[in-house]
Design a protein around this motif. Structure first.
Motif, PDB file in Angstrom:
ATOM      1  N   THR A  62     -15.171  -0.591  41.453  1.00 13.57           N
ATOM      2  CA  THR A  62     -14.938  -0.201  43.000  1.00 13.57           C
ATOM      3  C   THR A  62     -16.147  -1.283  43.761  1.00 13.57           C
ATOM      4  O   THR A  62     -16.849  -2.176  43.550  1.00 13.57           O
ATOM      5  CB  THR A  62     -15.490   0.803  43.149  1.00 13.57           C
ATOM      6  N   ILE A  63     -15.012  -1.154  44.865  1.00  8.45           N
ATOM      7  CA  ILE A  63     -15.910  -2.005  46.216  1.00  8.45           C
ATOM      8  C   ILE A  63     -16.086  -0.863  47.496  1.00  8.45           C
ATOM      9  O   ILE A  63     -15.768   0.374  47.858  1.00  8.45           O
ATOM     10  CB  ILE A  63     -15.556  -2.741  46.714  1.00  8.45           C
ATOM     11  N   MET A  64     -17.477  -0.328  47.618  1.00  5.79           N
ATOM     12  CA  MET A  64     -17.787   0.023  49.072  1.00  5.79           C
ATOM     13  C   MET A  64     -18.250  -0.138  49.640  1.00  5.79           C
ATOM     14  O   MET A  64     -19.611  -0.994  49.947  1.00  5.79           O
ATOM     15  CB  MET A  64     -18.770   1.529  48.393  1.00  5.79           C
ATOM     16  N   VAL A  65     -18.427   0.082  51.789  1.00  9.39           N
ATOM     17  CA  VAL A  65     -19.395   0.094  52.655  1.00  9.39           C
ATOM     18  C   VAL A  65     -20.842   1.247  52.826  1.00  9.39           C
ATOM     19  O   VAL A  65     -19.593   2.577  52.633  1.00  9.39           O
ATOM     20  CB  VAL A  65     -18.235  -0.012  53.162  1.00  9.39           C
ATOM     21  N   THR A  66     -20.986   0.654  52.967  1.00  9.30           N
ATOM     22  CA  THR A  66     -22.648   1.587  52.148  1.00  9.30           C
ATOM     23  C   THR A  66     -22.480   1.565  53.930  1.00  9.30           C
ATOM     24  O   THR A  66     -23.419   3.029  54.125  1.00  9.30           O
ATOM     25  CB  THR A  66     -23.348   1.122  51.823  1.00  9.30           C
ATOM     26  N   GLU A  67     -22.666   0.703  55.075  1.00 11.48           N
ATOM     27  CA  GLU A  67     -23.147   1.750  56.440  1.00 11.48           C
ATOM     28  C   GLU A  67     -22.816  -0.020  57.499  1.00 11.48           C
ATOM     29  O   GLU A  67     -22.027  -0.410  57.317  1.00 11.48           O
ATOM     30  CB  GLU A  67     -25.132   0.727  56.864  1.00 11.48           C
TER      31      GLU A  67
ATOM     32  N   GLY B 223     -20.391  10.248  62.891  1.00  5.48           N
ATOM     33  CA  GLY B 223     -19.467  11.627  64.015  1.00  5.48           C
ATOM     34  C   GLY B 223     -17.765  11.580  63.844  1.00  5.48           C
ATOM     35  O   GLY B 223     -17.907  11.722  64.636  1.00  5.48           O
ATOM     36  N   PHE B 224     -17.781  10.989  61.703  1.00  6.32           N
ATOM     37  CA  PHE B 224     -16.436  11.177  62.375  1.00  6.32           C
ATOM     38  C   PHE B 224     -15.677  11.645  60.856  1.00  6.32           C
ATOM     39  O   PHE B 224     -15.061  12.998  60.881  1.00  6.32           O
ATOM     40  CB  PHE B 224     -15.625  10.057  62.787  1.00  6.32           C
ATOM     41  N   ALA B 225     -16.110  11.213  59.661  1.00  7.72           N
ATOM     42  CA  ALA B 225     -15.912  12.212  58.569  1.00  7.72           C
ATOM     43  C   ALA B 225     -16.603  12.129  57.540  1.00  7.72           C
ATOM     44  O   ALA B 225     -17.932  11.730  57.516  1.00  7.72           O
ATOM     45  CB  ALA B 225     -14.796  11.010  58.133  1.00  7.72           C
ATOM     46  N   ASP B 226     -16.439  12.806  56.290  1.00  7.40           N
ATOM     47  CA  ASP B 226     -17.091  13.233  54.976  1.00  7.40           C
ATOM     48  C   ASP B 226     -16.242  12.304  53.773  1.00  7.40           C
ATOM     49  O   ASP B 226     -16.654  12.778  52.649  1.00  7.40           O
ATOM     50  CB  ASP B 226     -17.477  14.386  54.292  1.00  7.40           C
ATOM     51  N   THR B 227     -15.846  10.995  54.346  1.00  4.95           N
ATOM     52  CA  THR B 227     -15.169  10.606  53.530  1.00  4.95           C
ATOM     53  C   THR B 227     -15.794   9.654  52.998  1.00  4.95           C
ATOM     54  O   THR B 227     -16.390   8.994  53.699  1.00  4.95           O
ATOM     55  CB  THR B 227     -13.999  10.478  53.292  1.00  4.95           C
ATOM     56  N   LEU B 228     -15.456   8.683  51.875  1.00  5.71           N
ATOM     57  CA  LEU B 228     -16.497   7.204  51.734  1.00  5.71           C
ATOM     58  C   LEU B 228     -15.745   6.349  51.492  1.00  5.71           C
ATOM     59  O   LEU B 228     -13.871   6.362  51.475  1.00  5.71           O
ATOM     60  CB  LEU B 228     -17.100   7.385  49.665  1.00  5.71           C
TER      61      LEU B 228
ATOM     62  N   ILE C   3     -23.348   3.096  62.622  1.00  4.69           N
ATOM     63  CA  ILE C   3     -22.161   4.243  62.876  1.00  4.69           C
ATOM     64  C   ILE C   3     -21.316   4.846  62.153  1.00  4.69           C
ATOM     65  O   ILE C   3     -20.414   5.564  61.631  1.00  4.69           O
ATOM     66  CB  ILE C   3     -20.917   3.345  63.819  1.00  4.69           C
ATOM     67  N   TYR C   4     -21.658   4.634  60.809  1.00  4.94           N
ATOM     68  CA  TYR C   4     -21.504   4.616  59.206  1.00  4.94           C
ATOM     69  C   TYR C   4     -22.581   4.228  58.687  1.00  4.94           C
ATOM     70  O   TYR C   4     -23.163   3.801  58.326  1.00  4.94           O
ATOM     71  CB  TYR C   4     -20.190   3.772  58.386  1.00  4.94           C
ATOM     72  N   LYS C   5     -23.161   5.660  57.852  1.00  3.28           N
ATOM     73  CA  LYS C   5     -23.976   5.435  56.841  1.00  3.28           C
ATOM     74  C   LYS C   5     -23.482   6.413  55.790  1.00  3.28           C
ATOM     75  O   LYS C   5     -23.980   7.317  55.725  1.00  3.28           O
ATOM     76  CB  LYS C   5     -25.122   5.325  56.657  1.00  3.28           C
ATOM     77  N   ALA C   6     -23.301   5.831  54.202  1.00  2.00           N
ATOM     78  CA  ALA C   6     -23.457   6.746  53.580  1.00  2.00           C
ATOM     79  C   ALA C   6     -23.821   6.426  51.671  1.00  2.00           C
ATOM     80  O   ALA C   6     -24.238   5.387  51.985  1.00  2.00           O
ATOM     81  CB  ALA C   6     -22.008   6.036  52.313  1.00  2.00           C
ATOM     82  N   ASP C   7     -24.303   7.712  51.243  1.00  2.00           N
ATOM     83  CA  ASP C   7     -25.306   7.315  50.374  1.00  2.00           C
ATOM     84  C   ASP C   7     -24.720   7.901  49.044  1.00  2.00           C
ATOM     85  O   ASP C   7     -23.850   9.561  49.048  1.00  2.00           O
ATOM     86  CB  ASP C   7     -26.940   7.780  50.597  1.00  2.00           C
ATOM     87  N   ALA C   8     -23.768   7.583  47.972  1.00  2.00           N
ATOM     88  CA  ALA C   8     -23.402   8.280  46.762  1.00  2.00           C
ATOM     89  C   ALA C   8     -23.060   7.003  45.143  1.00  2.00           C
ATOM     90  O   ALA C   8     -23.853   6.054  45.411  1.00  2.00           O
ATOM     91  CB  ALA C   8     -21.204   7.653  47.522  1.00  2.00           C
ATOM     92  N   ASP C   9     -23.462   8.287  44.583  1.00  2.00           N
ATOM     93  CA  ASP C   9     -22.619   7.264  42.545  1.00  2.00           C
ATOM     94  C   ASP C   9     -21.435   6.577  42.919  1.00  2.00           C
ATOM     95  O   ASP C   9     -20.601   7.060  43.262  1.00  2.00           O
ATOM     96  CB  ASP C   9     -23.393   8.504  42.520  1.00  2.00           C
ATOM     97  N   LEU C  10     -21.666   4.924  42.712  1.00  2.00           N
ATOM     98  CA  LEU C  10     -20.575   4.212  43.163  1.00  2.00           C
ATOM     99  C   LEU C  10     -19.778   4.321  41.334  1.00  2.00           C
ATOM    100  O   LEU C  10     -18.831   4.670  41.761  1.00  2.00           O
ATOM    101  CB  LEU C  10     -21.138   2.999  42.851  1.00  2.00           C
TER     102      LEU C  10
END
Length: 427
Positions: free
Chosen positions: A85-90, A117-122, A99-106
């Protein structure tokens, strides 16, 4: 036409807009370290930039520089190991605003928090993923460098990182232009009636005309449709596609045979199946990856058996054609990052002010007097409960039934499509 999530980190219609003050933080603008103004021109308005993957892995980010006439950017990340998996965190804009920041278990995809200000998806997926900006009219690109911070499962190596930058000539306005796009169709359906010239002509005429009736009011159109036929062995393997297991392999089989690389890639299957229940009419990554034959999120899929004529109930072949055409456009819009105006729970909505919302408090259990269909208060918003005032005639409504034909597209939805790299300006 509902999209099905096929992994914990599948991006389902990710929409990015500017954050409010309460969800923003400011830092000094980041220096540009992994991008330059150089790039390969794909057409008059589109440029492709490739990034040094070793530097991106070392830095943990890429910087994408935007010029004064640039109107959109589409970033594709591809892993060497498609299972990783590849993920953008910020994401930071040129002013240093997050404009986007995510904290999640990869590993599990469990979301701890998302600041946006837009979504709750990773923003992440196994093998490959894409980010498209701006995904709605509220966000316009500003000149300067955008920083995309990334994490990789097990620090697995990247294969490639590319950005497509779309621009408009100085002095011209993008929303006053006419745009067209091409479509590649790979037929995995094994039955002869879906492989012959008559079917291809049907798609090139009736399907295309139905799609363009929705697009034309917005100066958009589908232009050339190219057909490719799977081998006999591929038809055996991909006639029926499990959306949780088979999409990546089927897409990777399609990509090498296509000649027009700057086009939508559609896999036309006999049936789409799902381990979670009934298979969907269509499925797409949102947004999809572009211009890389090793990126498994570069295709969307439709299910022929989702629409079968039944004259006994008035479901004619003409309605089948209109519904499948709408299905193809629906999934292509997901591929360009658009999401359903309302999800079936009546609590999750898109970020377009001109699309109707079918909220549960208003519509759940509502009777439809026009069609004589009683409502059922069950937490699921049906097409009949929502009706036209709840958006059931929008081409991206999560259900989509023939009672609400002809489907329509909102001006704000069209603005986003116009900025996507696959729509080319008509000179």
């Amino acid at each position: 036409m509902k999209i099905i999530s096929v992994s914990a980190l599948l991006i389902v219609a990710t929409m990015l807009s500017g954050c409010s003050d309460s969800s923003s933080s400011k830092t000094p603008p980041p220096p540009t370290t992994t991008d330059s103004d150089s790039g390969d021109a794909l057409n008059e308005d589109l440029k492709k930039r490739s990034f040094n993957v070793s530097q991106a892995e070392s830095d943990g980010f890429i910087d994408v520089k935007i010029g004064p006439n640039d109107i959109s950017m589409h970033i594709t990340f591809v892993m060497k190991d498609i299972s990783k998996t590849i993920m953008v965190t910020e994401i930071k804009d040129p002013k240093g605003t997050i404009i986007y920041k995510a904290d999640a278990d990869l590993d599990t995809g469990e979301i701890n928090s998302i600041v946006s200000g837009f979504a709750d998806t990773l923003l992440g997926d196994p093998g490959s993923m894409a980010v498209f900006l701006p995904p709605n009219p509220h966000l316009e690109l500003m000149e300067g460098s955008y920083r995309f911070s990334i994490v990789r499962e097990d620090n697995s190596p990247l294969k490639s990182v590319n950005a497509l930058i779309k621009s408009i000539p100085s002095g011209q306005a993008v929303d006053q232009q006419t745009y067209k796009a091409d479509l590649n169709i790979w037929i995995t359906h094994p039955e002869p009636e879906f492989n012959n010239d008559a079917f291809k002509q049907l798609v090139k005429t009736e399907y295309k005309d139905s799609i363009n009736r929705i697009l034309a009011p917005h100066s958009l159109s589908i232009d050339t449709i190219n057909f490719y036929t799977a081998t006999d062995a591929e038809k055996v393997k991909f006639a029926d596609i499990n959306v949780e297991k088979d999409r990546a392999e089927a897409c990777l089989a399609m990509l090498p045979v296509t000649k027009n690389k700057l086009a939508f890639n559609l896999v036309y299957a006999r049936e789409l199946t799902s381990s979670e229940g009934e298979g969907p009419a269509g499925v797409s990554p949102a947004p999809g990856t572009l211009l890389d034959d090793t990126a498994s999120n570069s295709c969307f899929f439709v299910n022929q058996r989702a629409y079968v004529a039944d004259p006994a109930i008035g479901f004619t072949q003409d309605l089948v054609n209109q519904m499948m055409a709408g299905n193809i456009l629906h999934e292509s819009a997901h591929f360009m990052s658009l999401e359903h105006p309302t999800e079936e729970n009546g609590d999750d909505f898109d970020f377009f002010p001109d699309t109707a919302q079918c909220d549960a408090a208003t519509f759940d259990g509502r009777d439809n007097a026009q069609f004589g269909v009683p409502g059922e208060k069950d937490g699921i918003m049906s097409d009949f409960e929502c009706g036209i005032d709840g958006g059931a005639n929008n081409f991206l409504f999560y259900g989509g039934i023939p009672n609400f034909l002809p489907f329509e597209m909102s001006p704000d939805q069209a603005k986003t499509l116009r900025r996507h790299p696959l729509f080319t300006r008509v000179k």
